[in-house]
Design an enzyme around this catalytic site. Sequence first.
Site, short mmCIF file in Angstrom:
data_model
loop_
_atom_site.label_atom_id
_atom_site.label_comp_id
_atom_site.label_asym_id
_atom_site.label_seq_id
_atom_site.Cartn_x
_atom_site.Cartn_y
_atom_site.Cartn_z
CB VAL A 15 -0.45 7.85 0.27
CG1 VAL A 15 -1.03 9.19 -0.19
CG2 VAL A 15 -1.40 7.14 0.95
CG HIS B 225 -2.25 -1.06 1.19
ND1 HIS B 225 -3.03 -1.33 1.93
CD2 HIS B 225 -2.45 -1.85 -0.02
CE1 HIS B 225 -3.77 -2.28 1.58
NE2 HIS B 225 -3.58 -2.65 0.35
CG HIS C 154 -3.55 -5.84 -8.86
ND1 HIS C 154 -2.67 -6.94 -9.50
CD2 HIS C 154 -3.38 -6.05 -7.63
CE1 HIS C 154 -2.22 -7.49 -8.08
NE2 HIS C 154 -2.64 -6.73 -7.28
N GLY C 155 -1.53 -4.54 -11.69
CA GLY C 155 -0.06 -4.10 -11.26
C GLY C 155 0.82 -4.67 -12.33
CB ALA C 156 4.57 -4.53 -12.21
N GLY C 157 2.96 -7.05 -10.87
CA GLY C 157 2.98 -8.22 -10.31
C GLY C 157 4.55 -8.49 -9.56
CG HIS D 50 -6.64 -3.86 -7.30
ND1 HIS D 50 -5.92 -2.88 -7.60
CD2 HIS D 50 -6.58 -4.19 -5.97
CE1 HIS D 50 -5.25 -2.58 -6.41
NE2 HIS D 50 -5.42 -3.49 -5.62
#
Length: 468
Positions: A222, A220, A388-391, A331
């Site tokens: 920000v 996670h 949902h991202g690069a993995g 996701h």
Amino acid sequence: MKLTGNDLKKIGYAEGKALGLALTIIEREYAAWKPADQLNLLQRVKDDPARYIHDEKLSPLAMEILKPADSTIALEPAGKPYKIYGAEAIEEGAIHQMDIASRLPITVAGALMPDAHQGYGLPIGGVLATKNAVIPYGVGVDIGCRMCLTVYDLPVTLLEDNKEALKKMLVNNTMFGQATFKQPKDHAIFERDEFSDIAVVKGLKDKAWRQIGSSGGGNHFVEFGIVDIPSVADELGLQPGKYLALLSHSGSRGLGATLAAHYTRIAMDVCKLPQEAKHLAWLDLDTEAGQEYWLAMNLAGDYASACHHQIHERMAVGLRSNPLMMVENHHNFAWKEQDASGEEVIVHRKGATPAGKGVLGIIPGSMATPGFIVRGKGVSTSINSASHGAGRLMSRTKAKQTILPGHVNKVLTAAGVELIGSGLDEAPMAYKNIHEVMASQHELVDVLGTFMPKIVRMCGDEKFKEVD
DNA sequence: ATGTCC
């Protein structure tokens, strides 16, 4: 008169092996007895099988009655075919887990996204459509884990000119891991009926109150960064150019985690599956538990959204700027959607971005690589989904053991990224190349813009310490 | 991911 199966059913023998065994033994050993006496004997064995486990004639029957009922649900011998995107870069374990999921009797369709890796039950990056059933571990532990991007009407030069002020803003207005705000902000979500109607949810209200507006640990974040819109994107309402933006990645905190554990336990109690599939236990949506999970899951999703909104609100106060636009998406979630034939299915996306036709989403890279603002193309073979991202390229353990802090700091400096805090397991080299992942799913989404991180905060309040 | 073992 000969004893029949129906006679045995009347005294409580269910259709199955014990019933057959009882008839065989009666015929072979007690043929001379009157039917009433035969029935009486079988009744006594049924009522107290333990007394007969050493009986030379009745032992097999007693043992069979004593055996725990085998209510295990069998997997289909052949799974539903599913498409794998970017298969060459996906670990064996994730594909094996998807093979198992494709063989559940409730499975209608599946797909594996290019950032897939092994998880509990369904792999991360797994998409599974089922018939009238929801798999808590098909949604994931962090229910409603999601992305939220706000684009501000502010020049990107602030990132350099006001870097220290922006860093301070992140430090003062975001909380990670165990840390929570001294004064949480109220939110309409706490008025939801689920907090009074569902016992397990009720017990989590105080914790949810304390944690609202905070971010989790692990992956996670920000972060401030630069949104780059190369050509006019009407759906975003943005002219081509570069914008200061805030991107957050977080979920439903303790609320979602506890609900996931609670309903998975219930699912595993009522839905016994073979060992290799046990974490894929589901709840029938026609049952009370299934309906309760559905309500609780949706609450956790809305709570995750509320957390992101509070993060962005707190930052907006410091920036004194109104957002030009926001893009956000879950996701880790399950949705009621229609499949290609118009039938309602339950679509589980466990680490997958909804990518129905025209649907906007965010696919983040790593802390030193761009993320993407995407518009779904609505491809049915991916069940309207994208990565949902690069993995992860390596496990958290391996990342912590092999990645050198000095190397990470050099990569961050080269990328022009200021890091406030993070764990080594989130270093850019622990992830796959996002550009290759995007290439593997070019048929699933259009890219409308990019987001390059510039000031990043994750769980952990120190930069990578370099040791001799 | 997580009150990281009610």
